[in-house]
Scaffold this active site. Structure first.
Site, PDB file in Angstrom:
ATOM      1  N   CYS A  45      47.059  47.442  38.378  1.00 50.76           N
ATOM      2  CA  CYS A  45      47.297  46.882  36.869  1.00 50.76           C
ATOM      3  C   CYS A  45      47.033  45.644  36.811  1.00 50.76           C
ATOM      4  O   CYS A  45      46.401  45.061  35.751  1.00 50.76           O
ATOM      5  CB  CYS A  45      48.885  46.825  36.685  1.00 50.76           C
ATOM      6  N   THR A  46      47.144  44.599  37.940  1.00 48.54           N
ATOM      7  CA  THR A  46      46.655  43.463  37.924  1.00 48.54           C
ATOM      8  C   THR A  46      45.189  43.370  37.788  1.00 48.54           C
ATOM      9  O   THR A  46      44.723  42.384  36.874  1.00 48.54           O
ATOM     10  CB  THR A  46      47.001  42.769  39.291  1.00 48.54           C
TER      11      THR A  46
END
Length: 211
Positions: A45-46
């Site tokens: 997600c980062t």
């Protein structure tokens, strides 16, 4: 009930990293990209949020507003955003919904119990200015999304919304498109003055009409 293409995207009010929003009002007359993340401080997600931030200009020129969702709270989001900015060399420039009670996640069927009973899968919804859902893609938590593909799909959706065409396999902006079967041969010269090719009676192509 699961959402389907053509359904009106459910409206909601939620706290985000940029304050409270009412979804339909926030969208206004823009297209929307709503996408969920299993949780804050997760590695894939980062990279996804960093990639999205770097594509700000690409989304803007397509009149697309981006809205992310994670099941954590606003305070957690703010800390995570600092990490994203640091590690991805960018600045997050869109809101992230805080959904600790899973209200929006449930509304959009983003939790798939056989995958994970608590965290959202990587759902993607593209929504047009009429608030209709035009695309749904669901990825497992382990697979990061292809944002080049999402931009390609948006290009196709916006083109085919305005012209009687479809886009063939692997089509990219600038390439020839397929004339819709409902258009008769007699109508083609007026509708597509750039010319066309007849490969088969049911397969006719023309240069992209909005260029």
């Amino acid at each position: 009930m699961a959402l389907r293409l053509g359904d009106i995207a459910p409206d909601f009010t939620a706290e985000t990293s940029e304050g409270k929003i009412s979804f339909h009002d926030w969208l206004g007359d823009s297209w929307g990209l709503l996408f969920s993340h299993p949780a804050d401080y997760t590695p894939v997600c980062t990279t996804e949020l960093g990639t999205t931030a770097k594509l700000k200009d690409e989304f803007a020129k397509r009149n697309v507003k981006v809205l992310a969702l994670s099941v954590d709270d606003v305070e957690s989001h703010q800390g995570w955003i600092k990490d994203i900015n640091e590690t991805q060399n960018t600045t997050v420039n869109f809101p992230i919904i805080a959904d600790p009670k899973r209200e929006v996640s449930t509304l959009y069927d983003m939790i798939h119990p056989n995958a994970d009973s608590n965290l959202t899968v990587r759902s993607v919804f593209i929504i047009d200015p009429d608030k209709k859902i035009k695309l749904i893609i669901t990825y497992p938590a382990s697979t990061g999304r292809n944002f080049d593909e999402l931009l390609r799909v948006i290009d196709s959706l916006q083109l085919t919304a305005d012209y009687s065409v479809a886009t063939p396999a692997n089509w990219k902006h600038g390439e020839d498109v397929v004339i819709a079967p409902a258009i008769t041969d007699a109508e083609i010269p007026e509708k597509f003055p750039k010319g066309h090719k007849v490969i088969k009676p049911y397969l006719r192509t023309t240069p992209q009409p909005n260029l």
